[in-house]
Every structure is written in C-alpha cells, then in structure tokens.
Scaffold this active site. Structure first.
Site, PDB file in Angstrom:
ATOM      1  N   ILE A 142       9.689  -4.997  -2.186  1.00  0.00           N
ATOM      2  CA  ILE A 142       9.917  -5.015  -0.738  1.00  0.00           C
ATOM      3  C   ILE A 142       8.594  -5.122   0.004  1.00  0.00           C
ATOM      4  CG2 ILE A 142      10.791  -3.688   1.217  1.00  0.00           C
ATOM      5  CD1 ILE A 142      12.976  -4.746  -0.587  1.00  0.00           C
ATOM      6  N   LYS A 158       3.253  -6.980   9.098  1.00  0.00           N
ATOM      7  CA  LYS A 158       1.898  -7.009   9.662  1.00  0.00           C
ATOM      8  C   LYS A 158       1.580  -8.408  10.189  1.00  0.00           C
ATOM      9  CE  LYS A 158       2.449  -3.663   9.539  1.00  0.00           C
ATOM     10  NZ  LYS A 158       3.273  -2.986   8.556  1.00  0.00           N
ATOM     11  N   GLY A 189      17.749  -4.825 -14.565  1.00  0.00           N
ATOM     12  CA  GLY A 189      17.532  -3.959 -15.726  1.00  0.00           C
ATOM     13  C   GLY A 189      18.426  -2.736 -15.710  1.00  0.00           C
ATOM     14  N   ALA A 194       8.230   4.952  11.327  1.00  0.00           N
ATOM     15  CA  ALA A 194       7.296   3.834  11.280  1.00  0.00           C
ATOM     16  C   ALA A 194       8.009   2.490  11.416  1.00  0.00           C
ATOM     17  CB  ALA A 194       6.496   3.875   9.987  1.00  0.00           C
ATOM     18  N   HIS A 234     -23.454   2.980  15.221  1.00  0.00           N
ATOM     19  CA  HIS A 234     -23.225   2.696  16.642  1.00  0.00           C
ATOM     20  C   HIS A 234     -23.404   1.204  16.877  1.00  0.00           C
ATOM     21  CE1 HIS A 234     -23.219   3.376  20.957  1.00  0.00           C
ATOM     22  NE2 HIS A 234     -24.255   2.561  21.050  1.00  0.00           N
TER      23      HIS A 234
END
Lengths: 312, 470
Positions: free
Chosen positions: B41, B51, B114, B182, B449
């Site tokens: 999946i 995504k 299976g 989610a 930074h």
C-alpha cells in the site's frame, strides 16, 4: 580482565576505562549514585542506556559513598615497595566495586553479630527423601537451597530484619529477595532469588543452578545480581566452622553459614552425636536492634530444625 | 514439490520487502509473496502517491499566492487528471525500484495469494495455478486496509476510502471527510487546496487527536482559516447515497442533528489488519481483534511464525513496519545461528509520526498531557515560527515547535511541531531521543543559520527559560 565474560556486547572492560553510556544514563547514574563501571549496557554495542541504570538503581549504595566512583584507589593506603618480587595485576571492575562497597559497609555500618548452633539432622534426612522423590524430575536439592528458603521465611516471620537503612527513612520490604554469594572467576558476585519465601524449594534449586552457571560464565544480567533484601554466604563446603560476613549495602543483614559437622550435642539431658552447623547473622545496628536480630536467628534455627515448614 | 527457503515473507509492503532485504543481507535464502503490487500500500496506494498529490496542491497554493512573493501568475487552474497521472507515475517508478531491489538481493518473488499451511509450508495461489513453498521461518506482513463504516460501505463512486480518493475521476464539489487522523486530514487538505468545499467530522474533541493538544488547536484554527468546516466531538449517523450526491446526518457536540448534502464522502476512520483467510487461525496464532500479538522482535506465540507492521499492535506507520522487519530478520538470523547480529526491540516512544496536511504536523514521544499522566514532572517549551528568520523569508511564519522534558532527569520525552517542513525537521529530535539525549546536549549543539532547524534549538532553550529570539 572481562567484567561479565564474553557476552555478545561487552560493556566496559573491552574498551579499557572508557564508559560508553547515553547522556541520560550518565545523568541518572550521577543522580542516584550508581557506579557506571559496574553496569552492563544493553544498548547497541553494549552502550549503557537509561533502563540499565534504572535496573541497577535498586541496588544503589548510599549516594554519598557512590558519588565518587574513582575513589576505589583512594580506599587503600599507598603500599610501600619493600623490594619483594611481585606481579601487579590491574584491578577489574568487579574487584573495584567489591573493594568500594565492602569498605563502605565496614566503615559506615555498625555491625552486630549473632551466632547460633543449628541441628541439621532433620533437614539432611528430609533432603535425602526429597531428592529420592524428585530424582525422576532431575532435581537435586542442595542444603543451601533449603537454607535460602529458610532465611527468606525467617525474614517474612521477622519483618523487622527485612529492611534497608536509608538515612531519613527505614525501608521495610514486603518480600524477601535473597542475594546468594557465588565465587565467580572475576570475584564475588551475588545473584538473587527473588521472593524466595513463596517459591518452592525445587524452583529455588533450579533457579540457583542457572544463576550460578551464569555467574561463573560472567553472563549475569544486572537485574539478576542487583537488588536483594538480605544475603546468604555459605563457606561450609570449605570446612569453615564459623565466620562473620560483611553486610552487602543497602541491605541490613547477611547470614554466614559454616560447615555442618558431627559434634557432641546434648539431647534431652544426654550427650549424643548430632550434625550441627554454626550460623552467624551480621545486622545493621542502625536499623535492627539486637533482640530483633536474635528473633530472626531463632526463627531460622526453628525452620531448619523443623524443616517440614519449608515445604509448606 | 515444494521450494525450500530459510525465510518466506508474506506481503511486500514497507515492512515485508525491507525484512526480505535484511534477511538476504544476512545470507538467508529468502522468498517474498505478494498478491498485488511489490511495495504494498505504502508506495502504490498510500504514503508516496499521496505525497505526490499533496505536492501538486502545494504548488497550486503557492501559485495562487504568487503576489505575496512579488510574482504574477494568471489563469491558474488545476488539471486533476494530470495531477493524478503524475502521482501514479511516481508510484510506478518506486514499484519498479522495489522489483529491482528484490532482484539485486536475489530474493525470490512469488506473485499470488499466500496461505500458511503449518509445518513451515505456505501455499501461493497465483495466476498460473498454485505452488507450495516451505521455510523454517515465515514473516507475516500482510498489512491493513481501510475500515468501513458499519452503515455505509465505500462504493468508490460517492463514498471513498483513501484508495478511491487517490485516483479521482472527478473533482468533488462539496466533500465530507470522516475522521481527522493522518489520512483524513491529508485528503481534506489536498481537496481543500484543489478548490473543494471541505467539511471534516471528528469523533474526538479535537483534530489529529493523537497529537499534542496545542498542535490540534493550532491546526484546527489554520484549517478553518483556509475555509474548511471542522466539526469535532461529532459523529456521522447515516449516509444516504442519491443521484446527486450523499445526504449525511451528523450529530454534533451538543447532540443536535444537522443534515448536509455532499458530492463525495471520504471515510478515514481507521484500519483493519489483513489477517483473515491466510491460515493463521488454524495454526493457533494468537491475535486480538485481528491484531497479532508479538514480542519485541516480532515472534508470535507459534514458533517459526513472525509478524510485523500493520498486522501487529500500532502505531500503524510504514517506518515502524520497516524497523520491525529489520529487527525480525536479525532475530531470525540469530535463531539460525548468526552470532554477529544483536537485534534490539524497538522503543515505541521513539517512533516519529508525520502528517502532510497544510500546515504539516510532526511529532515523537509523549505529548505534554501524556507525560503528566505518566507521572513526570514536566518542563515544556514552545518556540513560534514567527521568531525564526528563515520562516519569515519563506513566507511561512505560522506554526511552532514544542518540546517536553522530564524536569528531574532532563530526558527529552517528546517533541511536537506544526508548520512548514516540520516533517523534515522532526528527525533531529528523533536521533537525539534515540541516543537518550538530555536538554544539555541539545543546548550544546550548533544549529546552522539561517534554517528552520534553529527552532529545534530555541524550543529546547525555551523549555528552560533561555530562548534567545522571543
């Protein structure tokens, strides 16, 4: 010298003096006064992680004493060199821990010693019968297995002796976990029979055999030797008649068992021959009064001399 | 005739195929059985293609806000078919990648369904008939599927599961999303960005209910601002599919029933493990409500049968499955005599979670509330995106990073983030947490930074009252 032998993930010894531990493990060890040198790591490549220190924490000696793990060397006065030939063997971690803890015990714990003679004939007879009955199961009880059970039951009967002196408080334990002294190649180690008072003697025997084997192979896990509420040390097999043992802190008592031997013994006003052993309890007098210690010795003696009580 | 292996892995999702690779690396003769697509999946119908979809939505969102950056873009429109096509292309590329990895590691691939037969035997029913394989160890990695609502089965037309939602043929006008975990919240975010009118119904009292309460509150506000309708503490009572759409009866927090008409419904109310009809019951493999019981290494109660991933207790995440696959493979190698592997049971508190809605959510470890519940004396710190130069330069000044420490030991107990790119930031804390960091090491770390990662530093400092830029 390896600490715990050739375990898959050697913690400390193989890497010399560097202790591989997580930041959190180091901080908790410092807070609780756990000596990381004596902790076996369960993390990747033997790294000491939080859970290792926490399981070691139960056996942590008084924080003040353990806060300076490097103090082992300072325990001994400098030894002058008189020119006698010698070979210097660097101390292993186990030896360092033994040195530190026993020095701490002798220096900080006011010991009181109580000795009693105990007749063994009934226990030996019972052991013979039990072993015959259990032969088919492959179980062979040792005298020591029965004595572990007797000490645990005595501690349950006299709970005032099943304690730790912890500065501001007295910890009264609700079960008796017996640390049993085993001579391992790297030094004395005390694997634990947890809750021995409620375990069958056959189970104690099986566990003890497995623990002693592991101890000799250096494969004991920290939880198997750290903790315990009282200790038992038996030097009877060497013919030692009687000795006084040093308390294993933070415990408050240890029982030293001498050899069972045939001695002239007065039975019912007549001199007879009986198998007798001398046992000496060392007690932390800060926590345990003499009379309470005496009660424990009495209870132990009674359980050994009337051993059917050990089977119930 | 049966083919003999050391290990057979049943299922080729992110748990199964990774387990197979690790087994092969350890010199074990390994086979993998898959009924549909290599990669399972996750990379065919889950993590990866979504995504790709969300990236399209993000680009669209940026294009619509081009003016914010001094740019002009006119006539912006989305081509749903092209967006889906790109997503399918990404999935296909990765599917081929797994095929290549199996080949490279000399793992035998058996396509078919299976069934465990006991005694190390596994029957594979494929297109060209069935064959029997046997192995000393079998790893069950059959994953999970979407849970249906008891009163309305997903039909793929009006009522969708994630799988239908991933390959839409038409753009929903008015979308109802049931469940704000989610999966639900990612699709809500995608379709909202694509222009649908979106309503989210959540039974718990807040969205993304496994996350820290502060994150939930922030996200709910952000989603509402984007135009979504959010109903928490609410439940869908019934769905009636008609010609023009779906009529939903929704019971809100105060017990009032409201009716609404939606063009489409996405059901994201959890998953069901795929543990039926593969022979587990007959072998006496212990399971509770279909979830197989395992020890820390994936052992079931039946010697020689192992389980990993979504068929075992949660969290049900791809990376958790992969990690379990590696652990199980190493434990099997150890049982077969390999002395060089030292598998470690996973600490579930170190498993991160990521949600790719807009703004993103990421977390690891205990929430502040859970930490207090567990009896910790808590030190928590929060640092807002608005205090970070890079965030402002990106035009992404919304969000925050929160850290939770044990006041006594300085142990990092949890970290919770919401905002741009936080799914890529969380790993900094996960590494630290896995290494058992305390606040001291995090404070002593130099952060580059200008980056969003500076907020990881500031949040820790904030927990100890030392944040520099607020």
């Amino acid at each position: 010298m390896a600490v715990r032998g050739a375990a898959p993930a050697p913690a400390v010894a193989a890497k010399g003096d560097r202790i591989v531990a997580s930041p959190l493990a180091k901080r908790i060890a410092a807070d609780r006064g756990v000596d990381l040198a004596a902790v076996k790591g369960s993390g990747p490549n033997g790294r000491i992680v939080k859970v290792d220190v926490e399981s070691a924490g139960t056996a942590a000696p008084a924080p003040a004493a353990a806060a300076k793990p490097a103090a082992a060397a300072a325990l001994a006065a400098p030894v002058p060199d008189f020119g006698i030939p010698f070979e210097a063997e660097k101390l292993g971690n186990v030896r360092k821990v033994i040195a530190r803890r026993l020095t701490e015990a002798k220096q900080t714990i006011p010991h009181i010693y109580l000795t009693v003679d105990v007749r063994l004939d009934a226990l030996l007879k019972l052991r013979g019968e039990l072993n015959k009955a259990l032969e088919a199961d492959g179980i062979k009880l040792s005298v020591n297995d029965l004595l572990i059970k007797a000490l645990a039951k005595a501690l349950v009967r006299v709970p005032k002796c099943n304690v730790s002196f912890a500065g501001e408080e007295l910890r009264k334990y609700s079960r008796a976990d017996i640390s049993v002294a085993v001579a391992a190649p790297s030094g004395l180690i005390t694997p634990i029979i947890v809750d021995a008072a409620t375990k069958a003697v056959a189970q104690i025997s099986t566990e003890m055999k497995a623990l002693a084997d592991k101890a000799r192979e250096g494969k004991l896990q920290p939880h198997e030797y750290q903790g315990g509420t009282a200790s038992l040390s038996n030097l009877g097999m060497f013919g030692i008649k009687q000795f006084d043992a040093v308390i294993n802190p933070p415990q408050a008592m240890i029982l030293a068992v001498g050899a069972g031997e045939q001695r002239p013994h007065v039975v019912d006003g007549a001199l007879a021959v009986a198998t007798v052993m001398s046992v000496t309890g060392s007690f932390d007098h800060r926590a345990i009064d003499g009379a309470d210690g005496a009660q424990l010795m009495q209870a132990f003696k009674s359980l050994v001399e009337n051993p059917l009580g050990l089977l119930a | 005739m049966s083919q003999q292996y050391d290990v057979i892995v049943l299922g080729s999702g992110p748990g199964g195929y990774v387990a197979a690779i690790r087994c092969a690396q350890l010199g074990l003769k390994t086979a993998i059985v898959e009924r549909e697509n290599l990669g399972g999946i996750c990379l065919n119908w889950g993590c990866i293609p979504t995504k790709a979809l969300l990236r399209s939505a993000e680009v669209l969102h940026q294009m619509k806000h081009a003016a914010d950056y001094g740019l002009a873009a006119d006539n912006i429109r989305a081509d749903l078919d092209a967006v889906v096509k790109r997503s399918r292309g990404v999935a296909k590329q990765l599917n081929q990648g797994v095929t290549h990895l199996m080949k490279k590691n000399k793992i035998a691939v058996h396509m078919g369904v299976g069934t465990l037969k006991g005694g190390g035997k596994l029957e594979v029913a494929g297109d060209k008939g069935s064959e029997t394989l046997s192995a000393r160890h079998i790893i069950v990695a059959t994953g999970a599927r979407a849970r249906d609502l008891p009163f309305a089965k997903a039909d793929g037309k009006r009522i969708w599961t994630y799988r239908h939602a991933m390959t839409p043929t038409e753009m929903p006008g008015k979308l109802l999303v049931i469940g704000s975990g989610a999966i639900g919240i990612e699709f809500a975010s995608f379709y909202n960005d694509m222009g649908a009118e979106v309503t989210v119904v959540e039974m718990m009292d807040r969205v993304v209910p496994v996350e820290d309460a502060d994150v939930s509150a922030f996200l709910e506000k952000a989603l509402k601002k984007q135009g979504m309708t959010i109903m928490t503490g609410a439940g869908v009572e019934s769905l009636d599919v008609g010609a023009g759409g779906v009529k939903a009866r929704i019971k809100s927090k105060d017990g009032k029933i409201t009716e609404g008409n939606y063009s489409h419904v996405i059901v994201a109310v959890g998953i069901v493990p795929n543990t039926e009809n593969i022979g587990l019951e007959a072998l006496g493999v212990a399971a509770e409500r279909g979830i197989i019981a395992i020890d820390g290494y994936g052992r079931t109660n039946v010697p020689g049968i192992w389980a990993i991933g979504d068929v075992t207790p949660g969290p049900w995440l791809a990376h958790k499955a992969s990690h379990e696959g590696v652990t199980a493979a190493e434990a099997i190698a150890q049982e077969l005599g390999n002395r060089d592997v030292h598998p470690h049971a996973m600490d579930k508190r170190n498993i991160p979670g990521c949600t790719y809605c807009h703004p993103q959510v990421a977390s690891v470890g205990l929430t502040e509330a859970k930490a207090r519940e567990a009896g910790y004396e808590v030190k928590a710190g929060t640092f807002p995106f608005i205090g970070n130069g890079k965030a402002i330069a990106l035009g992404e000044a919304e969000g925050f990073i929160k850290t939770v420490f044990d006041a006594k030991t300085g142990e990092l107990l949890g970290a919770h983030m919401v905002g741009a790119e936080v799914t890529e930031l969380i790993q900094g804390y996960v590494v630290g947490k896995t290494l058992e960091t305390t606040e001291a090491e995090l404070m002593a770390t130099v952060f580059p930074h200008p980056t969003l990662s500076e907020m990881l530093h500031e949040s820790v400092l904030a927990a100890y009252g030392r944040a520099l830029h607020i």
